[in-house]
Design a protein around this motif. Structure first.
Motif, short mmCIF file in Angstrom:
data_model
loop_
_atom_site.label_atom_id
_atom_site.label_comp_id
_atom_site.label_asym_id
_atom_site.label_seq_id
_atom_site.Cartn_x
_atom_site.Cartn_y
_atom_site.Cartn_z
N ALA A 26 117.01 -71.55 33.07
CA ALA A 26 115.72 -71.32 32.42
C ALA A 26 114.63 -72.16 33.06
O ALA A 26 114.83 -73.32 33.39
N LYS A 27 113.48 -71.55 33.21
CA LYS A 27 112.28 -72.25 33.65
C LYS A 27 111.41 -72.40 32.41
O LYS A 27 111.18 -71.43 31.69
N VAL A 28 110.92 -73.61 32.15
CA VAL A 28 110.07 -73.84 30.98
C VAL A 28 108.65 -73.38 31.32
O VAL A 28 108.04 -73.85 32.27
N ASP A 32 107.33 -73.52 23.72
CA ASP A 32 108.06 -72.51 22.95
C ASP A 32 108.45 -71.29 23.76
O ASP A 32 108.87 -70.28 23.22
N THR A 33 108.34 -71.37 25.10
CA THR A 33 108.64 -70.22 25.94
C THR A 33 109.39 -70.64 27.20
O THR A 33 108.97 -71.58 27.89
N VAL A 34 110.48 -69.94 27.48
CA VAL A 34 111.23 -70.15 28.71
C VAL A 34 111.34 -68.82 29.44
O VAL A 34 111.10 -67.76 28.86
N GLU A 35 111.69 -68.90 30.72
CA GLU A 35 111.89 -67.68 31.50
C GLU A 35 113.30 -67.70 32.07
O GLU A 35 113.71 -68.68 32.70
N ILE A 36 114.05 -66.63 31.81
CA ILE A 36 115.41 -66.49 32.31
C ILE A 36 115.51 -65.13 33.01
O ILE A 36 115.17 -64.11 32.41
N ALA A 97 113.90 -64.87 20.90
CA ALA A 97 115.34 -65.10 20.73
C ALA A 97 115.62 -66.53 20.31
O ALA A 97 114.78 -67.42 20.45
N THR A 98 116.81 -66.73 19.81
CA THR A 98 117.35 -68.06 19.56
C THR A 98 118.14 -68.42 20.81
O THR A 98 119.04 -67.68 21.21
N CYS A 99 117.78 -69.54 21.45
CA CYS A 99 118.42 -69.93 22.70
C CYS A 99 119.14 -71.25 22.55
O CYS A 99 118.74 -72.10 21.74
#
Length: 173
Positions: A26-28, A32-36, A97-99
């Motif tokens: 994941a990139k922050v 409250d947002t990440v990128e996968i 989503a819940t991560c």
């Protein structure tokens, strides 16, 4: 015609619920947002300061609490694989989503460390106990004063500047 209805129904369902799981590095993007895998995921159940938001520390000195929270989240996630469950899209098309990373709910970790808030702000919210614990311990945002992130964003939308929208020295004495 019935085939078209089936296809349209399936398309509608797919636009609401994506694959049940999204996993990878994941990139922050923001607190409250990440990128996968090129998919931006908004963490469910939390509200967190934006990168530009300012807060005050225990001595009343301003600091970039949103940027600090982003850096802390980057440190927590580091090289861990992040897994997001119950991936869905909201009415605006955002993926939510819940991560978790190494079995720890990322949203709960943020709230427990005083870097985000239970979004519901109700006594029965999913992260309310973690928020109360962070408040009692004076962790993160709770060690000083802050403007609640949703109020900060509302102020910005109304034309306010980050410094004036962030400054709420009486928000949390």
């Amino acid at each position: 015609m019935p085939g078209l209805i089936v296809v349209l129904t399936m398309f509608a369902l797919c636009s609401i619920v994506l694959a049940g799981q999204l996993t990878g590095r994941a990139k922050v993007i923001n607190t409250d947002t990440v990128e996968i895998n090129r998919t931006r995921v908004r963490l469910w159940g939390i509200d967190a300061p934006d990168k530009s938001q300012m807060c005050r520390d225990i001595n009343g000195n301003p600091y970039r609490c949103g940027l600090r929270a982003v850096r802390d989240l980057e440190g927590f996630i580091a090289e861990r694989e992040v897994s997001c469950l119950s991936v869905l899209q909201d009415e605006s098309g955002r993926t939510i989503a819940t991560c978790s990373a190494d079995g720890m709910d990322v949203g709960e970790w943020l709230v427990r460390n005083g870097l985000a808030f239970d979004q519901t702000q109700s006594s029965t919210g999913p992260y309310r106990a973690a928020q109360s614990a962070a408040d009692r311990a004076g962790l993160g945002l709770w060690s000083g004063s802050f403007a609640v992130p949703s109020l900060y964003r509302a102020c910005i939308r109304l034309g306010g500047r980050p410094a004036s929208c962030s400054d709420d020295a009486n928000a949390h004495p």
